[in-house]
Design an enzyme around this catalytic site. Structure first.
Site, PDB file in Angstrom:
ATOM      1  N   HIS A 221      11.526   7.128  21.442  1.00  9.49           N
ATOM      2  CA  HIS A 221      11.736   6.956  20.126  1.00  9.49           C
ATOM      3  C   HIS A 221      10.348   6.238  19.434  1.00  9.49           C
ATOM      4  O   HIS A 221      10.028   6.717  18.230  1.00  9.49           O
ATOM      5  CB  HIS A 221      12.787   6.264  19.662  1.00  9.49           C
ATOM      6  CG  HIS A 221      14.041   7.301  20.182  1.00  9.49           C
ATOM      7  ND1 HIS A 221      14.477   8.382  19.600  1.00  9.49           N
ATOM      8  CD2 HIS A 221      14.931   6.789  20.996  1.00  9.49           C
ATOM      9  CE1 HIS A 221      15.537   8.770  20.184  1.00  9.49           C
ATOM     10  NE2 HIS A 221      15.512   7.963  21.189  1.00  9.49           N
ATOM     11  N   HIS A 249      15.593   4.206  25.940  1.00  8.32           N
ATOM     12  CA  HIS A 249      16.404   4.056  27.575  1.00  8.32           C
ATOM     13  C   HIS A 249      15.224   3.427  28.284  1.00  8.32           C
ATOM     14  O   HIS A 249      14.980   4.039  29.125  1.00  8.32           O
ATOM     15  CB  HIS A 249      17.132   5.246  27.759  1.00  8.32           C
ATOM     16  CG  HIS A 249      18.020   5.619  26.860  1.00  8.32           C
ATOM     17  ND1 HIS A 249      18.951   6.937  27.142  1.00  8.32           N
ATOM     18  CD2 HIS A 249      18.422   5.460  25.448  1.00  8.32           C
ATOM     19  CE1 HIS A 249      19.775   6.994  26.133  1.00  8.32           C
ATOM     20  NE2 HIS A 249      19.409   6.135  25.076  1.00  8.32           N
TER      21      HIS A 249
END
Length: 329
Positions: A221, A249
């Protein structure tokens, strides 16, 4: 006389209304006691709730071992608590199947302080805030924004999902539960005012801010521009030590180039190994791991010790920070 009485009552109502509005805007505080030696320790985990899949259970097992070793006081969740789309209600079986039945180690039977992530907002967001969940499992405490407060540290939990414009204007196939938020701009404006006031008035030895979205990240992201523009200047102006988040993550440690703030991502509670990164050559990047794991934090009056662990319990990276004690003459 009647006019004066009505005027007086109107003044009281208006004044009371302002008091209620102000009180409701303040961030709720939860008191926290340090250990007898004055220290505190806790674990930080994000992006985890998958009914044990994607190594969630293995990460939980290692958390239990580290939690026992450190004698942790609590656990922090950085959001995206339940996949893929949050909870359907406060009676959703996913709560017990992804939380209660997974984090079973004795050392993890402590308070869990949680924020909402964007995946949580895709379900019934208010279900995670419900006291019904605390009746099912007393460890659970999730609010939009709040403060965990002790003399040693204040941890400021900030609801970052409403900052992201795309969730409002380009939600794609997703539907977000904006009940309790209303219009984006007033909500963010009021939240920033509350956070800035609380940070400015804090006298804690350590100041930590927790949000779901990264301010700085080299993961999938990447940086969250809305937080860089709106939240970061407030953190820089108020002597924040650490900003902790999930969303990507992975595990990572990035230094701020304009202040002592350290950006720490712990979003590797289950599904990881995205394989895509951004700006890996940036000079402020200290550590990045594209795999499952979690983070531990130990604080004393003079030192902070932070460690990142993988799914096997190996320590991948350590960060230490020190503060001088100021003696009175």
């Amino acid at each position: 006389m009647a006019d004066n009485t009505m005027s007086f009552l109107f003044t009281i109502i208006i004044s009371f209304g302002f008091c209620v509005l102000y009180a409701s805007a303040e961030l709720q505080r939860f008191a926290l006691s340090s250990k007898h030696d004055g220290s505190l320790s806790f674990l930080v985990l994000g992006d985890w709730g998958r009914r044990g899949a994607y190594n969630q259970s293995q990460v939980a097992f290692q958390m239990g071992k580290v939690g026992e070793k450190l004698d942790i006081d609590f656990v922090v969740s950085t959001g995206d608590n339940f996949y893929d789309n949050g909870l359907t209600s406060d009676h959703d079986n996913a709560f017990e199947e992804s939380f209660t039945k997974i984090y079973t180690a004795k050392s993890l039977q402590k308070q869990w302080y949680s924020v909402l992530g964007n995946h949580d907002y895709r379900g019934d967001a208010e279900a995670q805030l419900s006291p019904v969940l605390r009746e099912i499992d007393s460890r659970w405490l999730c609010l939009r924004s709040f403060i965990v407060d002790s003399e040693l540290v204040e941890i400021f939990f900030v609801d970052t999902t409403p900052f992201v414009h795309d969730y409002f204007i380009q939600p794609q196939e997703h539907k977000y539960d904006w009940r309790g938020i209303g219009s984006q701009k007033p909500y963010i404006t009021n939240l920033l005012k509350d956070v800035e006031l609380a940070l400015r008035e804090s006298t804690a030895r350590w100041k930590i801010v927790v949000g779901h979205h990264a301010i700085r990240s080299v993961g999938h992201h990447g940086d969250t521009q809305e937080l860089i523009n709106q939240l970061l200047p407030i953190l820089q102006a108020n002597n924040i030590d650490f900003y902790m988040n999930g969303h990507d993550h992975c595990l990572e440690h990035i230094s701020d180039t304009e202040s002592p703030i350290q950006f720490l991502t712990s979003g590797a509670g289950s599904k990881a190994w995205r394989g895509d990164t951004k700006q890996m050559n940036r000079r402020d990047l200290n550590f990045f791991y594209d795999g499952q794991g979690f983070m531990s934090v130990k604080l004393t009056q003079t030192d902070a010790s932070i460690e990142f662990y993988d799914v096997f319990g190996n320590v991948l990276h350590r960060l230490t920070s020190s503060k001088q004690l100021h003696s009175s003459m």
